[in-house]
Design an enzyme around this catalytic site. Structure first.
Site, PDB file in Angstrom:
ATOM      1  N   ASP A 134      -1.297   4.509  -6.341  1.00 48.98           N
ATOM      2  CA  ASP A 134       0.294   4.379  -6.183  1.00 48.98           C
ATOM      3  C   ASP A 134       1.186   5.696  -6.677  1.00 48.98           C
ATOM      4  OD1 ASP A 134      -1.303   1.715  -6.118  1.00 48.98           O
ATOM      5  OD2 ASP A 134       0.280   1.456  -4.833  1.00 48.98           O
ATOM      6  N   GLY A 182       0.889  -1.379   0.170  1.00 51.24           N
ATOM      7  CA  GLY A 182       0.084   0.058   0.085  1.00 51.24           C
ATOM      8  C   GLY A 182       0.892   1.198   0.086  1.00 51.24           C
ATOM      9  N   GLN A 195      -6.028  -8.508  -2.418  1.00 55.25           N
ATOM     10  CA  GLN A 195      -6.091  -7.451  -1.240  1.00 55.25           C
ATOM     11  C   GLN A 195      -7.467  -6.752  -0.804  1.00 55.25           C
ATOM     12  OE1 GLN A 195      -4.208  -7.714  -4.120  1.00 55.25           O
ATOM     13  NE2 GLN A 195      -2.403  -6.408  -3.632  1.00 55.25           N
TER      14      GLN A 195
END
Ligand code: MRU
Length: 349
Positions: free
Chosen positions: A237, A49, A196
């Site tokens: 990200d 993450g 996830q």
């Protein structure tokens, strides 16, 4: 006090983190005392993450600093710099990792002795972690204003407490909306191949008593067509000047949301912006074929099949209705609103 995904253990001079590969079956905290173990943990997604990787990068530099036996300042910085380079290479797409590493290296470089550099590195790494919590809560406060009083939100991957120090970015907006008294239901995409969404997002939302329903990634567009989704919120990200990089599958949700007239929002801190670059400049991490061909020992695909396993995709900005940050909600035209990010970066440096 919330449980932190990753933190510095001052007494033992090491990093403590929740091993996310074990969830939801086992909830265990690991102790990391050297850079090679940290690099392995990041590659294996034990820590993952974007914001959590920023903290891991920052704490990794602090770890290398405090564990160094070098007394000569130049050789000390060479050693710590090599540790930073090793960590930086572990996951190339999530820009927060490099951001956290560079921030601590830059600050420590101001020291005039090894001991001072060690103290600065630890203090700066802890500052990165503490700021992340404040950032997520501030960002959540801005984001919740985008939520109707009663709504169903689709999210992809895990942009929650586990992806940050705590609270989360995309899930932070959801937590803030619920804290503000809104009736929010969450649809979590499983997020193949490493799940996830099903393993982490469902685990942390259920733990907080949030109404969450798991779906296969492939059913998102159909639920939108049936009017079962009011908005989409995901993390990021890396945000370049033309695209949002996030977990593979994000782009298809953006296309489907656009087609159905459903708002598509991104929630990310300013540290995730990389506005000097464009989509084509970014290396998209490709992961091991075994993530697709096997589930544990079980074979899921025939021997010898070709595999393409991108970990992230890029969503062009024209599919993004707003980007929620700790300095406010950025809206199109992004050429205008991104100026605020540049100004914020200048005032901090
Ligand atoms: O490969 P991962 O699990 O590190 O990918 C994470 C994501 O894509 C998240 O959505 C992103 O980091 C946002 S985190 C707040």
């Amino acid at each position: 006090m919330p449980e932190y995904t990753i933190e510095w253990d001052a007494e033992n001079e090491c990093i403590i983190y929740i091993d996310q590969t074990l969830l939801p079956g086992r909830h265990e905290r690991m102790r990391c005392t050297n850079i090679d173990d940290l690099a392995r943990a990041i590659r294996r997604l034990e820590v993952r993450g974007a914001p959590a990787l920023g903290i891991a990068g920052a704490m990794g530099v602090a770890l290398a600093a405090v564990r160094s036996r070098e007394q000569d300042l130049k050789r000390f910085f060479d050693e710590v710099g090599r540790a930073g380079a090793l960590l930086r290479g572990t996951r190339p797409t999530a820009v927060n990792l490099a951001w956290g590493i560079d921030r601590v290296l830059r600050k420590a470089a101001l020291a005039t002795s090894v001991d001072e550099a060690k103290a600065i590195a630890v203090a700066e790494a802890n500052a990165v972690a503490e700021e992340d919590e404040l950032t997520c809560r501030r960002l959540g406060g801005f984001g919740e204003e985008l939520f109707p009083a009663r709504c169903t939100v689709l999210t992809h991957c895990n942009a929650g407490a586990l992806a940050c120090r705590c609270w989360g970015t995309a899930l932070g907006t959801i937590r803030s909306a619920i804290a503000a008294g809104k009736d929010v239901r969450v649809i979590a995409c499983e997020t193949r191949p490493l799940n996830q969404g099903s393993r982490l997002t469902c685990w942390e939302l259920l733990r907080d008593g949030v109404d969450v329903t798991l779906i296969p990634d492939s059913s998102a567009a159909y639920l939108m067509r049936k009017g079962m989704i009011d908005l989409v919120v995901v993390g990021a990200d890396r945000i370049t000047n033309d695209a949002v990089f996030n977990k593979i599958g994000t782009y298809m949700h953006a296309v489907a949301a656009h087609h159905h007239g459903i708002p598509f929002y991104v929630a990310a801190p300013v540290s995730t912006f990389d506005l000097a670059r464009k989509e084509a400049d970014v290396v998209v991490e490709e992961r091991d074929r075994s993530e697709l061909t096997h589930c544990g020992e079980q074979r899921l695909a025939p021997d010898g099949v070709g595999v393409l396993n991108y970990a992230f995709d890029a969503t062009p900005l024209d599919l993004v209705d707003a980007i929620v940050t700790e300095i406010g909600v950025l809206r199109p035209p992004y050429t205008e609103s991104f100026r605020l990010v540049g100004m914020d970066e200048e005032t901090r440096s």
